[in-house]
Design an enzyme around this catalytic site. Sequence first.
Site, PDB file in Angstrom:
ATOM      1  N   ASP A  45     -24.879 -16.124  11.192  1.00 12.14           N
ATOM      2  CA  ASP A  45     -24.511 -15.450  12.440  1.00 12.14           C
ATOM      3  C   ASP A  45     -25.436 -15.896  13.579  1.00 12.14           C
ATOM      4  OD1 ASP A  45     -26.800 -14.088  11.719  1.00 12.14           O
ATOM      5  OD2 ASP A  45     -25.890 -12.089  11.757  1.00 12.14           O
ATOM      6  N   SER A  46     -26.374 -16.803  13.261  1.00 16.18           N
ATOM      7  CA  SER A  46     -27.141 -17.489  14.294  1.00 16.18           C
ATOM      8  C   SER A  46     -26.207 -18.224  15.250  1.00 16.18           C
ATOM      9  CB  SER A  46     -28.121 -18.488  13.662  1.00 16.18           C
ATOM     10  OG  SER A  46     -27.456 -19.333  12.748  1.00 16.18           O
ATOM     11  N   ASP A  84     -22.645 -15.606   6.385  1.00 16.64           N
ATOM     12  CA  ASP A  84     -23.203 -14.311   6.796  1.00 16.64           C
ATOM     13  C   ASP A  84     -22.131 -13.261   7.005  1.00 16.64           C
ATOM     14  OD1 ASP A  84     -25.958 -14.389   6.900  1.00 16.64           O
ATOM     15  OD2 ASP A  84     -26.039 -15.160   8.952  1.00 16.64           O
ATOM     16  N   LYS A 112     -23.979 -13.351   2.623  1.00 19.42           N
ATOM     17  CA  LYS A 112     -25.371 -12.928   2.854  1.00 19.42           C
ATOM     18  C   LYS A 112     -25.395 -11.649   3.679  1.00 19.42           C
ATOM     19  CE  LYS A 112     -28.288 -15.490   5.479  1.00 19.42           C
ATOM     20  NZ  LYS A 112     -28.615 -14.586   6.599  1.00 19.42           N
ATOM     21  N   GLU A 114     -28.134  -8.646   5.412  1.00 19.67           N
ATOM     22  CA  GLU A 114     -29.507  -8.317   5.803  1.00 19.67           C
ATOM     23  C   GLU A 114     -29.770  -6.848   5.523  1.00 19.67           C
ATOM     24  OE1 GLU A 114     -30.125  -9.297   9.933  1.00 19.67           O
ATOM     25  OE2 GLU A 114     -29.367 -11.327   9.692  1.00 19.67           O
ATOM     26  N   GLU A 181     -37.211 -14.349   5.634  1.00 18.20           N
ATOM     27  CA  GLU A 181     -37.385 -14.916   6.982  1.00 18.20           C
ATOM     28  C   GLU A 181     -38.660 -14.399   7.629  1.00 18.20           C
ATOM     29  OE1 GLU A 181     -33.884 -14.899   9.404  1.00 18.20           O
ATOM     30  OE2 GLU A 181     -34.975 -15.375  11.245  1.00 18.20           O
TER      31      GLU A 181
HETATM   32  O1  KIV Z   1     -28.042 -16.663  10.738  1.00 17.99           O
HETATM   33  C1  KIV Z   1     -28.610 -17.608  10.162  1.00 17.99           C
HETATM   34  O2  KIV Z   1     -28.457 -18.768  10.517  1.00 17.99           O
HETATM   35  C2  KIV Z   1     -29.459 -17.305   9.023  1.00 17.99           C
HETATM   36  C3  KIV Z   1     -30.221 -18.422   8.386  1.00 17.99           C
HETATM   37  C4  KIV Z   1     -31.227 -19.019   9.277  1.00 17.99           C
HETATM   38  C5  KIV Z   1     -30.851 -18.010   7.121  1.00 17.99           C
HETATM   39  O3  KIV Z   1     -29.528 -16.187   8.616  1.00 17.99           O
END
Ligand code: KIV
EC number: 2.1.2.11
Length: 263
Positions: A45-46, A84, A112, A114, A181
Amino acid sequence: MKKITIADLNNWKKLGEKFASITAYDASFAKIFEEQGLPVIVVGDSLGSVIQGKPTTLDVSIDELVYHTKCVRAGSPNTFIISDLPFMSYHTPDAACESAAKLMKAGANMVKIEGGSWLTGTVKMLTERAVPVCAHLGLMPQAVNLYGGYKVQGRTEEQATEMLETAKELQRAGAQTLVLECIPAKLAQQITLELDIPVIGIGAGNDTDGQVLVMHDILGVSANYIPRFSRNFLAETGSIEAAVTKYIDEVKQQTFPEEKHSF
Ligand code: KIV
């Protein structure tokens, strides 16, 4: 490249072979990454920051993650893809199942999420329904408003102990990988040693089983600043292909990250 599965990641952990991962958001870069032998891609989600130019990841939607997961899968059929679940798409176990199903259908191998102990029920529910889960501890960008900024986590002994216990809890609940992280390298090393599942670090020293970096950071083209824990491999090598190969090799040799990239 042969198809990469969770069995490969587990095997590398057992053998002590370090592995690299990069984020990707489209088919063209994903194709280059797979051709260079990158085993794992995170569709993060970056994308809210590096694709959409926003200050946080909070506005990224599940539909956008589905779209980018499909793009990445189209370019990298054999890579292990972790996608994510974005902010508020897994706030209840039912919501998590619904959102995760969309990512898996889009081509993800794993989702993934969080968060800590509050997610153990969700991890169990997803795993029981055949959705592999990567947990994410340390700096959790979706919680930026709780921290009041992007800050290194786990610096005190109390926080470190709690993170180690939480990591074990998530593993017991069924998580099959863990991203750490921006935490002290020593803590990341301890968590990696004490867990059976592969641990992937970003800003967490060079003792984790794998490393992940944001694509735009290793190519030096981020809309935002390049974080201290990253490195512009493109500037050092002159081509995207060589940058990716150098990053993969340095992760394998443990020459990246160096102390200056760690906390
Ligand atoms: O959102 C993302 O890109 C991430 C990775 C850097 C692990 O969570």
